[in-house]
Design an enzyme around this catalytic site. Structure first.
Site, PDB file in Angstrom:
ATOM      1  CB  CYS A   1     -20.690  24.640  12.265  1.00 58.32           C
ATOM      2  SG  CYS A   1     -22.218  23.529  12.767  1.00 58.32           S
TER       3      CYS A   1
ATOM      4  CB  CYS B   1     -24.333  26.844  15.473  1.00 58.01           C
ATOM      5  SG  CYS B   1     -23.301  25.902  16.336  1.00 58.01           S
ATOM      6  CD  GLU B   2     -25.858  26.847  22.681  1.00 61.12           C
ATOM      7  OE1 GLU B   2     -25.282  25.885  23.676  1.00 61.12           O
ATOM      8  OE2 GLU B   2     -26.502  27.469  22.930  1.00 61.12           O
ATOM      9  CG  HIS B   3     -21.679  23.907  19.748  1.00 58.19           C
ATOM     10  ND1 HIS B   3     -22.482  22.993  19.358  1.00 58.19           N
ATOM     11  CD2 HIS B   3     -21.703  23.941  21.054  1.00 58.19           C
ATOM     12  CE1 HIS B   3     -22.983  22.320  20.323  1.00 58.19           C
ATOM     13  NE2 HIS B   3     -22.826  22.982  21.491  1.00 58.19           N
ATOM     14  CG  HIS B   4     -18.760  25.624  15.486  1.00 60.37           C
ATOM     15  ND1 HIS B   4     -19.498  24.797  15.434  1.00 60.37           N
ATOM     16  CD2 HIS B   4     -17.720  25.326  15.728  1.00 60.37           C
ATOM     17  CE1 HIS B   4     -18.928  23.678  15.827  1.00 60.37           C
ATOM     18  NE2 HIS B   4     -17.744  23.871  15.846  1.00 60.37           N
TER      19      HIS B   4
ATOM     20  CD  GLN C   1     -32.049  20.868  13.480  1.00 57.29           C
ATOM     21  OE1 GLN C   1     -30.910  21.202  12.802  1.00 57.29           O
ATOM     22  NE2 GLN C   1     -32.689  20.246  13.012  1.00 57.29           N
TER      23      GLN C   1
ATOM     24  CG  HIS D   1     -26.474  22.521  11.543  1.00 53.78           C
ATOM     25  ND1 HIS D   1     -26.357  23.079  12.825  1.00 53.78           N
ATOM     26  CD2 HIS D   1     -27.465  22.013  11.331  1.00 53.78           C
ATOM     27  CE1 HIS D   1     -27.446  22.839  13.345  1.00 53.78           C
ATOM     28  NE2 HIS D   1     -28.310  21.880  12.391  1.00 53.78           N
TER      29      HIS D   1
END
Length: 185
Positions: A146, A75-78, A116, A144
């Site tokens: 996260c 995941c690019e956010h976390h 995703q 996920h």
């Protein structure tokens, strides 16, 4: 990929959380993580067309489904993993690709910092663009981390994304047939 920058950054993170980067259990961690990132982000150096260029002529316009393609992504956010299954269906237009090539295409996009939703679209667009099929449908089901080990902490919850192109976009009966095929054991 700049492994030295990764090592330096990991050392800084270890120090920032209050640990000693020279401690026995952590001394080699920056190197391990740098090598791991080279592996898990290897899709950044690959192009899907490399895997989709070898095709075979067929006289078939029925649905081809490769289901349960396991993947792991980040995941690019976390910067946390998400993982699950990808189902890729397409209707040939005189040509098919080797089934392993569909799995390799999934891997190209999974081995990147990713969303995703974007990954689903990228896989569908690549197959549509490079195979020139009559239609493609990609379904991804993923868990996920996260959402599992931080934040809301809901283990077992899954995110499902779908991308349809060509005939699958316009004909619900084709989409429904793929959903039924995915359910088959």
């Amino acid at each position: 990929m700049d492994e030295n920058k990764i090592k330096d950054a990991v050392r800084m993170i270890i120090e920032a959380i209050g640990e000693n980067p020279e401690r026995e259990g952590l001394a080699e961690t920056p190197d391990r993580i740098a090598r791991m990132y080279t592996e898990i982000f290897s899709g950044l150096k690959e192009k899907p067309e490399e895997h989709l260029k070898k095709v075979f002529t067929v006289n078939n316009d029925d649905i081809v489904l490769e289901k349960d393609i396991q993947f792991y992504s980040m995941c690019e956010h976390h910067f946390m993993p998400f993982y699950g299954k990808t189902h890729v269906a397409y209707i040939p237009n005189g040509k098919v690709v080797g089934l392993s090539k569909l799995a390799r295409t999934v891997e190209v996009f999974a081995k990147r910092l990713q969303l995703q939703e974007r990954m689903t679209v990228q896989i569908a667009d690549s197959i549509m663009d490079y195979l020139k099929v009559k239609g493609v449908m990609v379904v991804i089901e993923a868990e996920h981390m996260c959402m599992t080990m931080r934040g809301i902490k809901k283990p077992g919850s899954k995110t499902v994304t779908v991308a349809t192109r060509g005939i699958f976009k316009n004909k619900i009966e084709f989409r429904n047939q793929v959903y039924e095929m995915i359910k088959m054991k």
